[in-house]
Design an enzyme around this catalytic site. Structure first.
Site, short mmCIF file in Angstrom:
data_model
loop_
_atom_site.label_atom_id
_atom_site.label_comp_id
_atom_site.label_asym_id
_atom_site.label_seq_id
_atom_site.Cartn_x
_atom_site.Cartn_y
_atom_site.Cartn_z
N HIS A 1 0.81 -1.23 0.00
CA HIS A 1 0.00 0.00 0.00
C HIS A 1 0.84 1.28 0.00
O HIS A 1 0.69 2.11 -0.91
CB HIS A 1 -1.01 -0.04 1.15
CG HIS A 1 -1.67 1.27 1.41
ND1 HIS A 1 -2.54 1.85 0.51
CD2 HIS A 1 -1.56 2.15 2.45
CE1 HIS A 1 -2.93 3.02 1.00
NE2 HIS A 1 -2.36 3.22 2.16
N HIS B 1 3.58 6.93 5.47
CA HIS B 1 2.36 7.62 5.91
C HIS B 1 1.49 6.82 6.89
O HIS B 1 0.70 7.41 7.61
CB HIS B 1 1.55 8.12 4.71
CG HIS B 1 0.71 7.08 4.03
ND1 HIS B 1 1.19 6.29 3.03
CD2 HIS B 1 -0.58 6.70 4.22
CE1 HIS B 1 0.23 5.46 2.63
NE2 HIS B 1 -0.85 5.68 3.35
N ASP B 2 1.63 5.50 6.89
CA ASP B 2 0.79 4.71 7.81
C ASP B 2 1.56 4.11 8.98
O ASP B 2 0.97 3.39 9.79
CB ASP B 2 0.09 3.58 7.03
CG ASP B 2 -1.19 4.07 6.33
OD1 ASP B 2 -1.87 4.96 6.89
OD2 ASP B 2 -1.50 3.56 5.25
N GLU C 1 0.29 5.41 12.46
CA GLU C 1 -1.09 4.98 12.70
C GLU C 1 -1.19 3.47 12.93
O GLU C 1 -1.94 3.02 13.79
CB GLU C 1 -1.95 5.37 11.49
CG GLU C 1 -3.43 5.11 11.69
CD GLU C 1 -4.26 5.71 10.56
OE1 GLU C 1 -4.03 6.87 10.21
OE2 GLU C 1 -5.13 4.99 10.03
N ASP C 2 -0.42 2.68 12.19
CA ASP C 2 -0.64 1.23 12.19
C ASP C 2 0.49 0.38 12.74
O ASP C 2 0.41 -0.86 12.68
CB ASP C 2 -0.98 0.77 10.76
CG ASP C 2 -2.38 1.21 10.34
OD1 ASP C 2 -3.24 1.35 11.24
OD2 ASP C 2 -2.62 1.42 9.15
N ASP D 1 -3.62 8.39 -1.33
CA ASP D 1 -4.03 7.36 -0.36
C ASP D 1 -5.47 6.91 -0.64
O ASP D 1 -5.77 5.72 -0.64
CB ASP D 1 -3.90 7.95 1.05
CG ASP D 1 -4.10 6.92 2.15
OD1 ASP D 1 -3.61 5.79 2.00
OD2 ASP D 1 -4.73 7.26 3.17
ZN ZN Z 1 -2.68 4.69 3.62
#
Ligand code: ZN
Length: 175
Positions: free
Chosen positions: A30, A56-57, A60-61, A117
């Site tokens: 991704h 970018h993630d 968050e993840d 995204d």
């Molecule tokens: Zn993303």
């Protein structure tokens, strides 16, 4: 180029073992796809924007923190990643609502990344959906993504057109 290559390794390690919502695609696909969209549609992409696309993630993840991004890649990359990071202490619904109500506040580069995204996520929801999502839920996601994109129109015309084409195809397939 050296930083870019470091970011690729950093992201792949951070997302190691994670999968996308379909349960089989490695998560790292991704951020690579988001980064690739930036390179495909922007004639002279800024290395820090590409690095932020790859990362970018991760806040968050994964367990990676904003401070770690800042230390490894600098304040601007960290700020861009922060712009793209949802607050996971909030409910899914609240996060979606906030993303919609605050997306217009992002920097131009933040908007560009958000747009890429959304294109990648909508593509996945159409062609590689989570096994437990029924059609109404997938349609609902598409509509929410479109509402987010509608709030940042004027960011990048060609990418917005790409989103619109994908959205129309998705509605045809799912509707
Ligand atoms: Zn993303």
């Amino acid at each position: 180029m050296r930083k870019f290559s470091q970011a690729l390794v950093f992201a792949s390690r951070a997302h190691a073992g994670q999968h996308r919502k379909d349960g089989r695609t490695p998560y790292i696909n991704h951020p690579i796809e988001v980064m690739n969209l930036v390179t495909e549609y922007c004639s002279d992409p800024d290395e820090e924007v590409l690095i932020a696309a790859l990362l970018h993630d991760v806040v968050e993840d994964t367990m990676i923190t904003d401070a770690e991004i800042r230390a490894a890649f600098g304040a601007r990359v960290a700020r861009l990643v922060a712009e793209l990071t949802d607050d996971k202490t909030l409910s899914k619904e609240e996060r979606k609502r906030l993303q919609l109500s605050e997306v217009h506040l992002l920097s131009n580069d933040g908007k560009l990344l958000r747009l890429c995204d959304k294109i990648c996520n909508v593509y996945d929801i159409i062609y590689a959906p989570p096994g437990d999502w029924d059609t109404p839920r997938r349609l609902d996601y598409l509509q929410w993504a479109k509402a987010v994109v509608d709030k940042i129109r004027g960011t990048h015309e060609e990418l917005e057109r790409k989103f619109d084409d994908l959205y129309t195809t998705g509605i045809k397939i799912l509707g």
